[in-house]
Design a protein around this motif. Structure first.
Motif, PDB file in Angstrom:
ATOM      1  N   LEU A   1      35.485  90.754 -12.871  1.00 57.70           N
ATOM      2  CA  LEU A   1      34.196  90.093 -13.091  1.00 57.70           C
ATOM      3  C   LEU A   1      33.386  89.977 -11.809  1.00 57.70           C
ATOM      4  O   LEU A   1      32.201  90.347 -11.774  1.00 57.70           O
ATOM      5  CB  LEU A   1      34.424  88.717 -13.720  1.00 57.70           C
ATOM      6  CG  LEU A   1      34.930  88.723 -15.169  1.00 57.70           C
ATOM      7  CD1 LEU A   1      34.929  87.301 -15.731  1.00 57.70           C
ATOM      8  CD2 LEU A   1      34.076  89.621 -16.037  1.00 57.70           C
ATOM      9  N   VAL A   2      34.003  89.458 -10.767  1.00 63.67           N
ATOM     10  CA  VAL A   2      33.267  89.298  -9.505  1.00 63.67           C
ATOM     11  C   VAL A   2      32.887  90.646  -8.904  1.00 63.67           C
ATOM     12  O   VAL A   2      31.721  90.858  -8.521  1.00 63.67           O
ATOM     13  CB  VAL A   2      34.073  88.450  -8.513  1.00 63.67           C
ATOM     14  CG1 VAL A   2      33.352  88.383  -7.165  1.00 63.67           C
ATOM     15  CG2 VAL A   2      34.296  87.049  -9.064  1.00 63.67           C
ATOM     16  N   PRO A   3      33.831  91.623  -8.787  1.00 65.06           N
ATOM     17  CA  PRO A   3      33.415  92.936  -8.269  1.00 65.06           C
ATOM     18  C   PRO A   3      32.330  93.597  -9.118  1.00 65.06           C
ATOM     19  O   PRO A   3      31.441  94.269  -8.578  1.00 65.06           O
ATOM     20  CB  PRO A   3      34.715  93.759  -8.303  1.00 65.06           C
ATOM     21  CG  PRO A   3      35.806  92.744  -8.231  1.00 65.06           C
ATOM     22  CD  PRO A   3      35.299  91.565  -8.990  1.00 65.06           C
ATOM     23  N   THR A   4      32.383  93.412 -10.434  1.00 63.12           N
ATOM     24  CA  THR A   4      31.356  93.999 -11.297  1.00 63.12           C
ATOM     25  C   THR A   4      29.989  93.389 -11.021  1.00 63.12           C
ATOM     26  O   THR A   4      28.974  94.106 -10.957  1.00 63.12           O
ATOM     27  CB  THR A   4      31.728  93.788 -12.775  1.00 63.12           C
ATOM     28  OG1 THR A   4      32.954  94.455 -13.052  1.00 63.12           O
ATOM     29  CG2 THR A   4      30.635  94.317 -13.686  1.00 63.12           C
ATOM     30  N   TYR A   5      29.948  92.088 -10.836  1.00 65.69           N
ATOM     31  CA  TYR A   5      28.683  91.411 -10.593  1.00 65.69           C
ATOM     32  C   TYR A   5      28.043  91.889  -9.291  1.00 65.69           C
ATOM     33  O   TYR A   5      26.837  92.171  -9.239  1.00 65.69           O
ATOM     34  CB  TYR A   5      28.884  89.903 -10.557  1.00 65.69           C
ATOM     35  CG  TYR A   5      27.611  89.120 -10.413  1.00 65.69           C
ATOM     36  CD1 TYR A   5      26.807  88.865 -11.518  1.00 65.69           C
ATOM     37  CD2 TYR A   5      27.203  88.635  -9.171  1.00 65.69           C
ATOM     38  CE1 TYR A   5      25.626  88.151 -11.399  1.00 65.69           C
ATOM     39  CE2 TYR A   5      26.031  87.915  -9.036  1.00 65.69           C
ATOM     40  CZ  TYR A   5      25.243  87.674 -10.148  1.00 65.69           C
ATOM     41  OH  TYR A   5      24.072  86.969 -10.008  1.00 65.69           O
ATOM     42  N   PHE A   6      28.858  91.997  -8.230  1.00 69.76           N
ATOM     43  CA  PHE A   6      28.304  92.389  -6.929  1.00 69.76           C
ATOM     44  C   PHE A   6      27.992  93.882  -6.877  1.00 69.76           C
ATOM     45  O   PHE A   6      26.983  94.298  -6.296  1.00 69.76           O
ATOM     46  CB  PHE A   6      29.267  92.018  -5.810  1.00 69.76           C
ATOM     47  CG  PHE A   6      29.280  90.555  -5.492  1.00 69.76           C
ATOM     48  CD1 PHE A   6      28.204  89.960  -4.841  1.00 69.76           C
ATOM     49  CD2 PHE A   6      30.347  89.758  -5.851  1.00 69.76           C
ATOM     50  CE1 PHE A   6      28.197  88.602  -4.546  1.00 69.76           C
ATOM     51  CE2 PHE A   6      30.365  88.400  -5.562  1.00 69.76           C
ATOM     52  CZ  PHE A   6      29.282  87.819  -4.918  1.00 69.76           C
ATOM     53  N   SER A   7      28.858  94.721  -7.498  1.00 67.88           N
ATOM     54  CA  SER A   7      28.617  96.165  -7.431  1.00 67.88           C
ATOM     55  C   SER A   7      27.402  96.573  -8.255  1.00 67.88           C
ATOM     56  O   SER A   7      26.735  97.565  -7.946  1.00 67.88           O
ATOM     57  CB  SER A   7      29.846  96.929  -7.925  1.00 67.88           C
ATOM     58  OG  SER A   7      30.116  96.616  -9.280  1.00 67.88           O
ATOM     59  N   SER A   8      27.096  95.806  -9.295  1.00 68.51           N
ATOM     60  CA  SER A   8      25.936  96.106 -10.127  1.00 68.51           C
ATOM     61  C   SER A   8      24.669  95.423  -9.624  1.00 68.51           C
ATOM     62  O   SER A   8      23.601  95.579 -10.234  1.00 68.51           O
ATOM     63  CB  SER A   8      26.200  95.681 -11.575  1.00 68.51           C
ATOM     64  OG  SER A   8      26.391  94.284 -11.665  1.00 68.51           O
TER      65      SER A   8
END
Length: 448
Positions: free
Chosen positions: A254-261
């Motif tokens: 969830l956190v990596p997805t939020y920052f990478s997007s």
């Protein structure tokens, strides 16, 4: 809640089931199972029937013929069971601070303890409930526990009264029924234990870390909805738990997805939906899933038969979910409702093009049948089932046959044919009697 509209797999699966039921079509292994039931009008469960039906049909644990059958004696214990489970959940989740809401207590509760105490409490209360009811044998009705009735129930009164009242269920009968129920689900408990053990082994060897590494290795954010869907499906398939898959993947992606997007809400919510949908898809066809085992037990079929009939549904809907759902939404190819509508249309086309009617005038099979089912069944049985399907469509009465019956009939025909041919050969080898001429007969008489 924002991710519900992006959960393509359950949305498409529900529509597929409605279409198959509404149009009476099917495909794959379930088509064979459906035709076995519909063509021969059978109610015995078929060759893939579980062991529960055999136990129920044996006459054990059945009520007496004069037993009063009251729905309250079934409904009340169930209501008590649910109430006790919720009470135990609240009690086990209470931290004593006094600031928790009802949902906070439920979320912090110990479900194992709640189910354990709830089931035992309901069993004890049900036994007391049946002891509070008295029936007169042969009447099929309950009687009031008057002093005279209670007096006649004493052991030494059995020889002095013509008909002695009795409890609806004695303590011994209640315990025997409880143990009978446990014996029926004992095999399922073993499979569940092994399924949980397999899931723990998969996690111990690093299966969850392997799948998580695939996601966190700097992939294109637009592919995250698809990758999360596929990875969660494989993890749930390998570990047999959808909840465990969700609890493992959510903190990791969830956190990596939020920052990478870059905080893209569309990518974030669709990735969350991908984890939820993929976990359900993998759990749907996992042979070591507790829900799969319990579903097979509830339907009274073998576990292998349940998995083989469900897997084709899952694979088709997974493909449609990826093509019309996760990939387009990741690249923002079209609005979400357009993808859902296209998936529904594709499901409808699949039902009409690939699936075939269960009772068909031609008895034909779906195009995928010979690849997934044709090799697992005897060709003679499939030909017989095809012919019987045509007969059923035409309104003829069809005699029930199974694969073993077809093989036995074929063996008998071959044997009879061989015996007939052998008899003719033996008969031809025997010397034919030669009739004597009148002259020969006269010479024989002269010699005599």
């Amino acid at each position: 809640l924002q991710s519900i509209k992006y959960r393509y797999y359950p949305i498409f699966m529900i529509v597929l089931m409605m279409l198959l039921i509404g149009f009476q079509r099917d495909y794959g292994p379930m088509l064979i199972a459906e035709r076995r039931v519909r063509v021969y009008d059978r109610t015995d469960g078929g060759p893939n029937k579980g062991k529960g039906g055999e136990i129920e049909g044996s006459g054990e644990n059945q009520p007496r013929e004069d037993q009063p059958l009251l729905s309250i004696n079934m409904l009340l214990p169930v209501v008590i069971l649910v109430a006790l489970i919720f009470l135990a959940l609240v009690r086990s989740g209470n931290d004593g601070s006094g600031t928790q809401s009802f949902m906070d207590k439920i979320e912090s509760s110990d479900s194992f303890v709640a189910l354990l105490y709830g089931c035992m409490g309901a069993a004890w209360i049900a036994m007391v409930l049946y002891l509070m009811q008295i029936t007169m044998p042969g009447t099929g009705t309950l009687v009031w526990p008057t002093p005279s009735v209670l007096y006649d129930m004493l052991p030494w009164r059995s020889e002095q009264v013509e008909v002695q009242p009795r409890f609806l269920m004695s303590v011994g009968e209640s315990i025997e029924a409880f143990l009978f129920g446990m014996s029926r689900i004992f095999l399922a408990l073993i499979v569940l234990t092994l399924a949980w053990a397999s899931g723990d082994v998969m996690s111990a060897v690093g299966c969850d870390r392997l799948f998580a590494a695939w996601i966190s290795e700097g992939v294109d954010p637009r592919l995250l909805p698809t990758i999360s869907f596929i990875v969660s499906m494989l993890m749930a398939l390998a570990t047999g738990t959808s909840w465990g898959t969700m609890s493992i993947l959510f903190p990791l992606i969830l956190v990596p997805t939020y920052f990478s997007s870059g905080g893209n809400e569309l990518i974030f919510y669709s990735t969350v939906a991908g984890v939820l949908s993929g976990s359900v898809a993998g759990d749907h066809m996992s042979p070591i899933s507790d829900t799969t085992v319990l579903s097979a037990l509830a339907c009274d079929v073998t576990l292998v038969a349940h998995v083989t009939t469900q897997a084709p549904y899952v694979l088709v809907m997974v493909l449609i979910s990826i093509v019309f759902g996760t990939i387009p939404i990741g690249y923002d190819a079209w609005p979400n409702m357009v993808g859902i509508a296209l998936g529904w249309v594709c499901s409808l086309v699949f039902v009409y093009v690939v699936c075939v009617p269960i009772i068909s005038p031609t008895g034909r099979w779906d195009p995928s049948f010979k690849f997934c089912c044709g090799r697992n069944h005897d060709p003679e049985f499939l030909e017989q089932l095809t012919n019987d399907t045509i007969k059923k469509y035409n309104g003829e009465v069809v005699e029930m046959k199974e694969e073993g019956d077809v093989l036995n009939d074929a063996d008998e025909l071959t044997k009879e044919k061989a015996e007939t041919e052998g008899g003719e050969v033996e008969k031809s080898d025997e010397p034919s009697p030669v009739e004597e001429s009148p002259a020969a007969q006269d010479s024989a008489e002269v010699d005599a």
